[in-house]
Design an enzyme around this catalytic site. Sequence first.
Site, PDB file in Angstrom:
ATOM      1  N   ASP A 484     -27.320  -2.846 -18.555  1.00 28.14           N
ATOM      2  CA  ASP A 484     -28.768  -3.027 -18.489  1.00 28.14           C
ATOM      3  C   ASP A 484     -29.442  -2.118 -17.480  1.00 28.14           C
ATOM      4  O   ASP A 484     -30.652  -1.902 -17.534  1.00 28.14           O
ATOM      5  CB  ASP A 484     -29.078  -4.463 -18.035  1.00 28.14           C
ATOM      6  CG  ASP A 484     -29.034  -5.447 -19.169  1.00 28.14           C
ATOM      7  OD1 ASP A 484     -29.401  -5.074 -20.285  1.00 28.14           O
ATOM      8  OD2 ASP A 484     -28.633  -6.597 -18.931  1.00 28.14           O
TER       9      ASP A 484
HETATM   10  C1  BGC Z   1     -29.286  -7.175 -13.704  1.00 22.61           C
HETATM   11  C2  BGC Z   1     -28.394  -7.194 -14.860  1.00 22.61           C
HETATM   12  C3  BGC Z   1     -28.994  -8.091 -15.894  1.00 22.61           C
HETATM   13  C4  BGC Z   1     -30.412  -7.708 -16.194  1.00 22.61           C
HETATM   14  C5  BGC Z   1     -31.039  -8.693 -17.119  1.00 22.61           C
HETATM   15  C6  BGC Z   1     -30.645  -6.752 -14.110  1.00 22.61           C
HETATM   16  O1  BGC Z   1     -31.481  -6.732 -13.007  1.00 22.61           O
HETATM   17  O2  BGC Z   1     -28.753  -6.326 -12.745  1.00 22.61           O
HETATM   18  O3  BGC Z   1     -27.130  -7.631 -14.490  1.00 22.61           O
HETATM   19  O4  BGC Z   1     -28.277  -8.009 -17.070  1.00 22.61           O
HETATM   20  O5  BGC Z   1     -31.179  -7.615 -15.037  1.00 22.61           O
HETATM   21  O6  BGC Z   1     -32.284  -8.335 -17.554  1.00 22.61           O
HETATM   22  O1  IFM Z   2     -24.612  -6.378 -20.516  1.00 20.15           O
HETATM   23  C1  IFM Z   2     -25.312  -7.032 -19.508  1.00 20.15           C
HETATM   24  C2  IFM Z   2     -25.544  -8.435 -19.945  1.00 20.15           C
HETATM   25  O2  IFM Z   2     -26.312  -8.480 -21.125  1.00 20.15           O
HETATM   26  C3  IFM Z   2     -26.188  -9.265 -18.886  1.00 20.15           C
HETATM   27  N1  IFM Z   2     -25.481  -9.160 -17.653  1.00 20.15           N
HETATM   28  C4  IFM Z   2     -25.192  -7.838 -17.171  1.00 20.15           C
HETATM   29  C5  IFM Z   2     -24.548  -6.967 -18.193  1.00 20.15           C
HETATM   30  C6  IFM Z   2     -24.420  -5.543 -17.683  1.00 20.15           C
HETATM   31  O3  IFM Z   2     -25.634  -4.997 -17.311  1.00 20.15           O
END
Ligand code: BGC
Ligand code: IFM
Length: 812
Positions: A484
């Site tokens: 993400d």
């Molecule tokens: C986090 C990710 C997460 C995402 C969700 C980010 O700020 O670091 O781990 O999946 O937000 O939207």
């Molecule tokens: O792939 C994502 C997931 O959808 C939500 N937690 C963090 C992951 C890596 O960014």
Amino acid sequence: MKFGYFDDVNKEYVITTPTTPYPWINYLGSQEFFSLISNTAGGYSFYKDAKLRRITRFRYNNVPLDLGGGRYYYLYDEGDFWSPGWAPAKKELQSYECRHGMGYTTIKGKRNDVSTEVTFFVPLNFNGEVHKVVVKNESDKAKTLKLFSFLEWCLWNADDDDRNFQRNFSTGEVEIKGSVIYHKTEYKERRNHYAFFSVNAPIAGFDSDRESFIGTYGGFDAPKAVVAGQSNNSVADGWSPCASHCLEMELQPGETKEYVFILGYVENPVEDKWESKGVINKTKAEAMIAQFATTADADKALAELKADWDRLLSKYILESGEEKLNRQVNIWNQYQCMVTFNLSRSASYFESGVGRGMGFRDSNQDILGFVHQIPDRARERIIDIASTQLQDGGAYHQYQPLTKRGNDAIGGNFNDDPLWLILAVVAYVKETGDYSILDVMTPFDNDMSVATPLKDHLKRSFDHVINNLGPHGLPLIGRADWNDCLNLNCFSTEPGESFQTTTSKDGRVAESVMIAGMFTYIGGLYARLMEKVGDMDEAKRADSEVDKMREVIMKDGWDGKWFIRAYDDFGKKVGSEECEEGKIFIESQGFCVMGGCGIEDGKAIEALDSVEERLGTKYGLVLNNPAFTRYVVEYGEISTYPAGYKENAGIFCHNNAWIMCAEACVGRGDKAYDYYTRIAPAFLEDISEIHRLEPYVYPQMAAGKDARRFGEAKNSWLTGTASWNFVAISQFILGIQPDFDGLKIDPAIPKAWDGYKVTREFRGDIFEVEVKNPNHVSKGVSSLVVDGKEVAGNVIPMFNDGKRHTVVATMG
Ligand code: BGC
Ligand code: IFM
């Protein structure tokens, strides 16, 4: 250092101190009513949706930690008072114990020689929590005690409850009838639901107005009513409605009193509320209360719940020489898979329940570790998810569980999303043999007028990748792929601007080698599925697209010693020796190898060796290396984290599993298992003071080697780590793999292992598989004997007779 121990016979983790390094929680309920409960009874409950139907209130990031709300009990004994779970009163206890089990938690505390045991659980098919409270006088004199209960109602929408005080302080309404306190805020207008908190005994008093119970300047630790030993019989009128009962009891030495409290949720027909003028129809609540009139009723329901979990967990039972491995595989990892399946990424002690609902990519992956438990629920979930897909094959990234509608605020454009749907469907079909799911008419964006069979959704998922290729022929990354935080099209140029919403350079040509790798692995599975349903043309087309993608990866996705991660919007390599920081990333190594890239020419092995060398630490593999120490504007969120945290070189347990799978694919069982043990929570129990989170479930990540707090975990429970690690150990390492035509046995284990047994229920038959490793190899089954008869190859044929079958697989 440990703060408890595993009780494998009872499938419990027993916590022996209330002051664990962080609140160690459990989940109650696995159908529609859910609760989070910590080892000191903190937490909250909701019905289906942690945002839209929050039943009790909880304050995140509270000071002190974990006193943000809960279902609290207080004992009052001649001027002294305490909580059996230590918090919130925090009075010293003679003894304390918390047992987190499968869908229940028992907390026991003793003070003044009065022991109190509270068992919390959500019975099967019941929209409520049952609390069985047992108070015992262990002193040698008679005691007159009071027992206070307490919980605080949330005004249904947790997000609004937390913000809209100008309105909410004037809406709260309750009703009290006998020993039942009803919460009915907004019942006569916007709501067709209410909640209640009851006890199966006459009460000496009650409170339903928080301030009256606690005092305007008091806290949960010493509520005014408890300190005084006297309820106020307050009736909430706006402000903060709560529910507290006061029970009086005389206990002779050695005597015990038992009570059943119920926290329930009820929905009435819509017409009811219009006609009610605010007086709620209590019929359903009364029936729920009657169901648990006695403690024997509660005991029976708890026994049924335990039996249900025994049944669920009997579908995959490992007997190995390693106790920690057995408890991971047989109990806790499978349990966590159920929780992630139910809650996706919505509600934990790190997810506030108001942010993310169900994730398209997350929920599809959760199915991988859950599908063997209750395939029918996986089927239903797949259709729900696919119904939020868009016509071009893309997808809403998230949806709310209550409405099942895609979240417009987040939208789509995460270009890995579509592929996960294919993976989930393949896992479902392999588990069940039920191809009929492919014919289910499934809408796009919940619009039935544009429904097509699920099979067509898969085709659109597959095509979404090839319809969105970039300059190198690699898939465009879109807003982000699995990671993400790698926002290659969304960089910010203005200080203070959000890295996720700013405009990118015109081209938007950033490409993902990870999606390319996923495409080779998942696209290959799609081709096999098409073959199985007789669509040979589609299978051929898919195979040829996958072959093409492999070539592209080996040409433009290979960096010399590993797979690069991406191309940014300027066409520059991401995750390459050429980069100043972030030279290597984990994700593309895992998926490219699983997808068969570089297998013949040794590049796969080279990539995995680079992973070990550059990303390996004693607590697992970090996501990238070197960590980013400066903000890289073209990369977005990833480089906003300090080095070693989260996606910036944290140990992301989720993708550690992909490397385990990849190592298994190349036959290196020792390495696969070594990585498994580095992050599996039961193996880290002894370092709980460093790890800090529950030693029975996976966290999303632990701080990496560049971080000051190396090894410290965050974000326990709701993470794709649960399902992927179950896939890695159960299918890739232990090698018991559901396949289209039967159960395949293909282990990749440490050479030193002599063997192990797995009992696997598969499509209604039970296979008792003994794997023998007389020649101490890692990979390769040389003989397969099923019910005493030698079978060619390594796939156990299907019997479909509902019987037990013995299987001996000999390696070497
Ligand atoms: C986090 C990710 C997460 C995402 C969700 C980010 O700020 O670091 O781990 O999946 O937000 O939207
Ligand atoms: O792939 C994502 C997931 O959808 C939500 N937690 C963090 C992951 C890596 O960014």
